[in-house]
Enzyme design. Structure first.
Site, short mmCIF file in Angstrom:
data_model
loop_
_atom_site.label_atom_id
_atom_site.label_comp_id
_atom_site.label_asym_id
_atom_site.label_seq_id
_atom_site.Cartn_x
_atom_site.Cartn_y
_atom_site.Cartn_z
N LYS A 77 0.84 -1.20 0.00
CA LYS A 77 0.00 0.00 0.00
C LYS A 77 0.88 1.25 0.00
O LYS A 77 1.89 1.30 0.71
CB LYS A 77 -0.92 -0.02 1.23
CG LYS A 77 -1.95 1.11 1.26
CD LYS A 77 -2.87 0.97 2.47
CE LYS A 77 -3.91 2.07 2.55
NZ LYS A 77 -4.80 1.94 3.72
N SER A 152 -9.79 2.10 2.91
CA SER A 152 -8.91 2.88 2.05
C SER A 152 -7.92 2.04 1.25
O SER A 152 -7.30 2.51 0.31
CB SER A 152 -8.13 3.88 2.90
OG SER A 152 -7.29 3.21 3.83
N SER A 176 -10.16 -0.33 6.99
CA SER A 176 -9.57 -0.15 5.67
C SER A 176 -8.90 -1.38 5.07
O SER A 176 -8.47 -1.35 3.92
CB SER A 176 -8.54 0.99 5.72
OG SER A 176 -9.19 2.22 5.86
#
Length: 488
Positions: A77, A152, A176
């Site tokens: 990420k 997210s 997330s």
């Protein structure tokens, strides 16, 4: 290499047998990513050169038969720092930022000879539930390209679901990892707060953020979490606890386990079809020999309000470092020092980030601190106490990960409150710092549903044990996305 029908063990066996080299694996993975990115848009950066160099070093020695991660391409990420590789947090503010060191989790993966293939898309500074607040691109859900992958960590989830990588790292502040895992029909875990180092993770809300793992199977998830867990003296919130062998817990036996179903998690806000899938999952646990009973977590109904006060307050503090002076975006229009601060932040941050900074600054202001931030802290304590009471008698709490399946791109972007409510079932575990995992629980109208399993602090083993038993009994993880809709 398309990972839709592969796992760590199957690819590892090919490497050990000599049927595949790490370099070939990287080349094949890059080809797969190149093809599928035209539909999915999961990655912000592909580190082709770095991945090929890492693979060449691995090929120079025999593959370690006991190390499942050796030579494995992993997605990271893009709010986790990577030495020499652009790390943007999906924000214009950090569009050209290249860190000079690796996050501890990246360092640990490299020590296991895993290969970072690229950086995945996310909501800007991890603030969002759909990956639509990214400053650079909108990631699509591989199950339906007209729908969101969640957020997210939507890029990491979509990359794994699409078969671009075998596993990926994400961060989870209010859901997330688990929410995108549910939306994409894969496994995603948020470990106990403190289990995994946050050093090198770009901070959103420091008392809530935790790094975790996406994968197609529970076994792969346990393998990667094992590699990144452990105490880190560079992170003062890192717990100095021994890391157990998570894979040893995967025996498929949950006879005698006591599982609680929180009635608040099965309330009227959950779509009937989603609720039906979870009720079927509960029957599966019963058939495997577990005792399942309904309990109450009464203060969970206040979790969303509590979360958005605490998380936004911490974000307003954490993001004050982006001021146009030290690093990050600086407005070319700035003429004075005040201009540098105001214009750089106004132009560098997106709408959602600015909204949360303003909300947090308001909650922390002297006239409103007691009315908002202090009360939110007190409510957080009550949420923690609810879990503590339940865990006196039960091993796990289960329920739906999300109230709905994935929604359409653009559907909720104009209504922040509706978007915020999407995390209503995942936020409580963050408030209490507990380990929680989403596993595939079937399909509703062709879209995945997630089952959330919440455990006691530092008892990821029980979470994995139950998740693995459920996975083996149902094999929902073998469902693959259709890539329908969109421009495909």
């Amino acid at each position: 290499m398309d990972y839709l029908n592969e796992d760590l063990q199957s690819v590892h066996d090919k490497l050990v047998a000599g049927d595949l080299t790490a370099s070939q694996l990287v080349t094949d993975t890059l080809e797969t990513i190149k093809t599928k990115e035209q539909q999915v848009d999961a990655f912000l950066t592909i580190d082709e050169k770095g991945a090929q160099e890492a693979a060449a070093k691995i090929d120079a020695q025999p593959i370690d038969a006991d190390n499942l991660l050796a030579g494995m391409p992993i997605g990271i990420k893009d709010n986790l720092l990577t030495d020499g590789v652009t790390t943007t947090a999906a924000s214009k503010m950090l569009a050209n930022f290249k860190p000079v060191f690796d996050a501890t989790v990246v360092e640990k993966l490299k020590a296991k000879k895993a290969i970072m293939i690229g950086k995945t898309n996310l909501d800007e500074f991890a603030m969002g539930s759909s990956t639509e607040t990214s400053a650079f691109k909108k990631t699509k859900n591989p199950w339906d390209l007209d729908k969101v992958p969640g957020g997210s960590s939507g890029g990491s989830a979509a990359a794994v679901a699409a078969g671009e990588v075998v596993a990926a790292l994400g961060t989870d502040t209010g859901g997330s990892i688990r929410q995108p895992a549910a939306f994409n029909g894969i496994v995603g875990i948020k470990p106990t707060y403190g289990r995994v180092s946050r050093w090198g993770a770009i901070a959103f809300a420091s008392s809530l953020d935790q790094v975790g793992v996406f994968s197609r199977t529970v076994a792969d998830n346990a393998t990667v979490l094992q590699a990144i867990s452990g105490h880190d003296e560079k992170d003062s919130t890192s717990a100095d606890y021994e890391v157990p062998d998570f894979r040893a817990a995967l025996n498929g036996d949950i006879k005698g386990m006591k599982i609680a179903v929180a009635k608040e998690y099965m309330a009227e806000g959950v779509e009937p079809a989603v609720k039906a899938q979870i009720e079927t999952a509960i029957e599966t646990f019963k058939s495997l020999g577990a005792t399942v009973e309904e309990v109450s977590l009464p203060h969970s109904q206040y979790a969303v309000q509590t979360y958005y006060i605490i998380a936004s307050s911490e974000a307003s503090s954490n993001l004050s470092r982006f001021d146009g002076i030290r690093y990050g975006y600086r407005s070319p229009e700035a003429k004075t020092l005040e201009d540098v601060y105001v214009k750089s932040r106004s132009e560098g941050f997106g709408d959602e980030v600015k909204r949360r900074i303003m909300l947090g600054t308001f909650a922390l202001s002297s006239g409103f601190y007691d009315a908002y931030f202090k009360k939110a802290g007190q409510m957080r304590t009550l949420i923690i106490q609810d879990f503590e009471k339940v865990f006196e008698d039960y091993d796990l709490v289960v329920g739906p990960t999300t109230p709905t399946t994935a929604f359409k791109l653009g559907d909720k972007g104009t209504d922040p409150v509706t978007m915020y409510m999407n995390d209503i079932l995942t936020i409580p575990a963050n408030m209490a710092g507990l380990p929680a995992m989403s596993v595939p629980a079937g399909l509703v109208d062709g879209m995945p549903v997630g089952l959330q399993i919440i455990g006691k602090a530092f008892d990821e083993e029980s979470v994995y044990r139950a998740g693995y038993a459920f996975e083996q009994a149902t094999e929902f993880n073998k469902n693959v996305p259709s890539f329908k809709g969109g421009q495909a």
